[in-house]
Enzyme design. Structure first.
Site, PDB file in Angstrom:
ATOM      1  N   CYS A  53       0.863  -1.174   0.000  1.00  0.00           N
ATOM      2  CA  CYS A  53       0.000   0.000   0.000  1.00  0.00           C
ATOM      3  C   CYS A  53       0.901   1.225   0.000  1.00  0.00           C
ATOM      4  O   CYS A  53       1.982   1.204  -0.566  1.00  0.00           O
ATOM      5  CB  CYS A  53      -0.946  -0.026   1.195  1.00  0.00           C
ATOM      6  N   HIS A  63      27.778   3.743   1.410  1.00  0.00           N
ATOM      7  CA  HIS A  63      26.903   3.797   0.229  1.00  0.00           C
ATOM      8  C   HIS A  63      27.424   4.892  -0.696  1.00  0.00           C
ATOM      9  O   HIS A  63      27.231   6.076  -0.452  1.00  0.00           O
ATOM     10  CB  HIS A  63      25.466   4.098   0.663  1.00  0.00           C
TER      11      HIS A  63
END
Length: 625
Positions: A24, A547
């Site tokens: 959702c 990252h």
């Protein structure tokens, strides 16, 4: 994202344990073969996951606003493909409530965002008419109104698809049955049937009850269910050479007449009965209904029980032309905004402040999971205050019997959807007052209680002094810089997932040299397939995620080279990854590199060293145990 997806798949018991997966606005919703294999507590502690909820026969992993990206990554990692989006043919597990919630959520979840969008558009058009910015006869209004109304007008077709998938049948067959319900010939027959001298309609001599099925909900859901049952029987009986076209043919020939003769009239009668019952209860004690819904709505959401009310709201629009439940839910949303803003004001930790601020912003638009699970609920009293404030605001709205005239998520846009065709009236102002009271009381209550508890803490007796153990780099096992470049505070990173601190505390570096070197002595815990990120676990248990760049996963490994593999032992300063800075910048990517302590919660604090420029191997972070 891929690494998070791997952890999620492992946490739910592996790909073989997944029956189906959907998402959702903020959650991954798994249907698992064996829920005992899932590791909820492990997932709750995983960076990038806000909360885990087991409810309604679903194993729900709350991710946040970037859930769609995680969904695609999980789908890819687990190899689910189309299976990830399809429902099982039958679900006999769990109690009746769980099975009902599971079915309803599967039918309506894919449409919630679109229904909210069309509802907002209708509200904007109502606002434009009220202030005479346009007229109902203008081409602009007609085109935009058609866009806002098409979904609900052709609801039987759209729901035919989602219901067909949920029940495990051919969704396109169910769509065609839904199309028959709103076919122009049927609608014309209905209009002619309203005339005094009209002749009745029959099917093989059996009289047909003429009804207008446009915008209807329940008839097509029952028809899709019956169609899926018949389809499975036919597929089992018919030879494979003919079943591809005979199965849908027989389904259409049987289920379509049954829908018009029996299912449609019966389910329409049920719809009208439900709407009348709800209206009677609401009109009997509207203020009390407001207090209950405004106070307990977020609790319903936590346990997934809110899905049972979605069909009721939509049924109200179909039968009554309006709904009185959504206005009662809006203060519950606004109250979470106010509580999160209160935490934002009182919080001293910069990263937690960012989390609270961003959560308050997303809650304004009806997405409250980050505020509930990431800010208010962990601190307990802001969540309780928000529930009480929501009840107060909804009591006022219930007393005024405010209505909305289009579907949408309870949010700041709900105010526009309360405007009737006659223009702004008392009920609209009641919704504004209720929303302001909810957000104001939650904000003031959270701030006041924070200062009250802060003043009481010294009176409870001074805690014993404990000298924290500070690990400073590099001699005592701290964190060295893996790069040479410019230091960037984490809160200034463009990606809010990193800036919010949800993935761990740390710092960022804008590199001037295209190398990542090991910041500690330890082992390689993870290496992303796209080579843009790497995880290292130090010998003393510190987990570090590096990252390289923002959204560089989209490069799919291009311009990156790895010099280590997962499991390799490394020493401080060993080269881990090389990358081409000019090429990555030319491709349009930001090279700001977060260096995070993934298990920050295991330590008292993570402190960056105060310097603007840094070289690889120099002290970067201190860990306070």
């Amino acid at each position: 994202m891929t690494e998070l997806a791997r952890k999620i798949v492992a946490g739910v018991g592996g790909a073989d344990n997944i029956v189906s997966l959907m998402h959702c606005a903020t959650r991954l919703r798994f249907k698992l073969k064996d829920e005992s294999k899932a590791q909820a507590e492990v997932l709750k502690k995983t960076p990038g996951i806000i909360m885990v909820v087991e409810s309604g026969g679903q194993f729900q992993v709350v991710i946040g606003n970037h859930v769609a990206d995680v969904f695609l990554a999980v789908n890819s990692v687990a190899g689910l493909d189309e299976k990830a989006q399809q429902a099982p043919e039958n679900d006999d597990k769990g109690n009746l409530l769980n099975r009902f919630v599971y079915v309803i959520s599967g039918i309506f979840t894919p449409l919630i965002g679109l229904m909210a969008a069309t509802g907002i558009l209708k509200g904007m058009l109502a606002l434009a008419l009220t202030f005479q910015w346009t007229t109902e006869q203008s081409g602009t209004y007609l085109i935009l109104f058609s866009a806002s109304d098409a979904l609900f007008w052709f609801f039987p077709i759209i729901l035919g698809y989602t219901a067909g998938k949920r029940f495990g049948g051919n969704p396109f067959t169910a769509m065609v049955i839904g199309g028959a319900l709103v076919h122009p010939l049927i609608l014309t027959a209905f209009e002619n049937g309203q005339k005094a001298d009209a002749l009745g309609l029959d099917f093989l001599g059996i009289p047909v009850t003429l009804l207008n099925y446009s915008s209807s909900v329940i008839p097509i859901i029952f028809s899709a269910w019956l169609c899926s049952i018949l389809e499975r029987r036919l597929n089992a009986w018919l030879p494979s050479a003919i079943k591809n076209f005979f199965t849908p043919l027989l389904c259409l020939m049987v289920i379509t007449p049954v829908t018009f003769l029996l299912v449609g009239p019966l389910s329409t009668w049920i719809s009208e009965l439900i709407a009348a019952g709800y209206l009677w209860l609401y009109q009997a004690v509207p203020a009390f209904a407001g207090a209950v819904m405004g106070g307990f709505w977020q609790i319903f959401v936590m346990f997934g029980l809110h899905w049972g009310l979605v069909p009721l709201c939509i049924n109200n629009f179909t039968v009554l032309g309006y709904d009185t439940m959504i206005p009662l839910l809006m203060p519950a949303i606004m109250a979470q905004v106010g509580a999160a803003l209160g935490v934002f004001l009182c919080e001293r930790d910069a990263q937690k402040k960012v989390v609270a601020g961003s959560a308050a912003l997303t809650s304004l638009f009806g997405i409250t999971e980050p505020a509930v699970y990431g800010v208010n609920l962990p601190r307990k009293y802001p969540f309780v205050i928000a529930c009480i404030s929501g009840a107060l605001g909804a009591t006022i709205i219930g007393y005024a019997q405010t209505k909305v005239y289009s579907f949408g998520l309870p949010s700041i846009f709900t105010f526009m959807q309360t405007i009737p065709s006659t223009g702004i009236d008392f009920t609209v102002w009641a919704s504004v007052i209720g929303g302001v009271i909810a957000i104001g009381c939650a904000f003031v209550g959270t701030v006041m209680l924070h200062f009250i508890t802060a003043k009481r803490q010294p009176a409870q007796g001074a805690p014993q002094e404990k000298t924290p153990e500070v690990i400073t780099p590099p001699e005592q096992g701290g964190i060295c810089s893996p790069m040479t470049g410019e230091i960037v505070p984490l809160i200034h990173v463009a990606d809010t997932t990193f800036a919010s601190g949800l993935l761990g505390k740390g710092i960022a570096i804008l590199p001037s040299v295209g190398e990542v070197r090991s910041p500690v002595a330890g082992r390689i815990a993870s290496l992303f397939a796209t080579l843009h990120a790497i995880g290292i676990e130090s010998d003393d248990g510190v987990e570090i995620l590096i990252h390289v760049g923002i959204d560089t996963v989209k490069l799919d490994g291009k311009f990156f080279s790895a010099h280590v593999n997962v499991g390799d032992k490394v020493n401080t300063g060993d080269r881990l990854i090389s990358f081409d800075i000019p090429a990555i910048r030319e491709a349009g990517f930001d090279l700001t590199t977060p260096v995070l302590i993934s298990n920050s919660d295991d330590f008292t604090d993570v402190l960056p060293h105060g310097t603007a420029q840094i070289s690889a191997g120099e002290p970067l972070l201190s860990i306070i145990r």
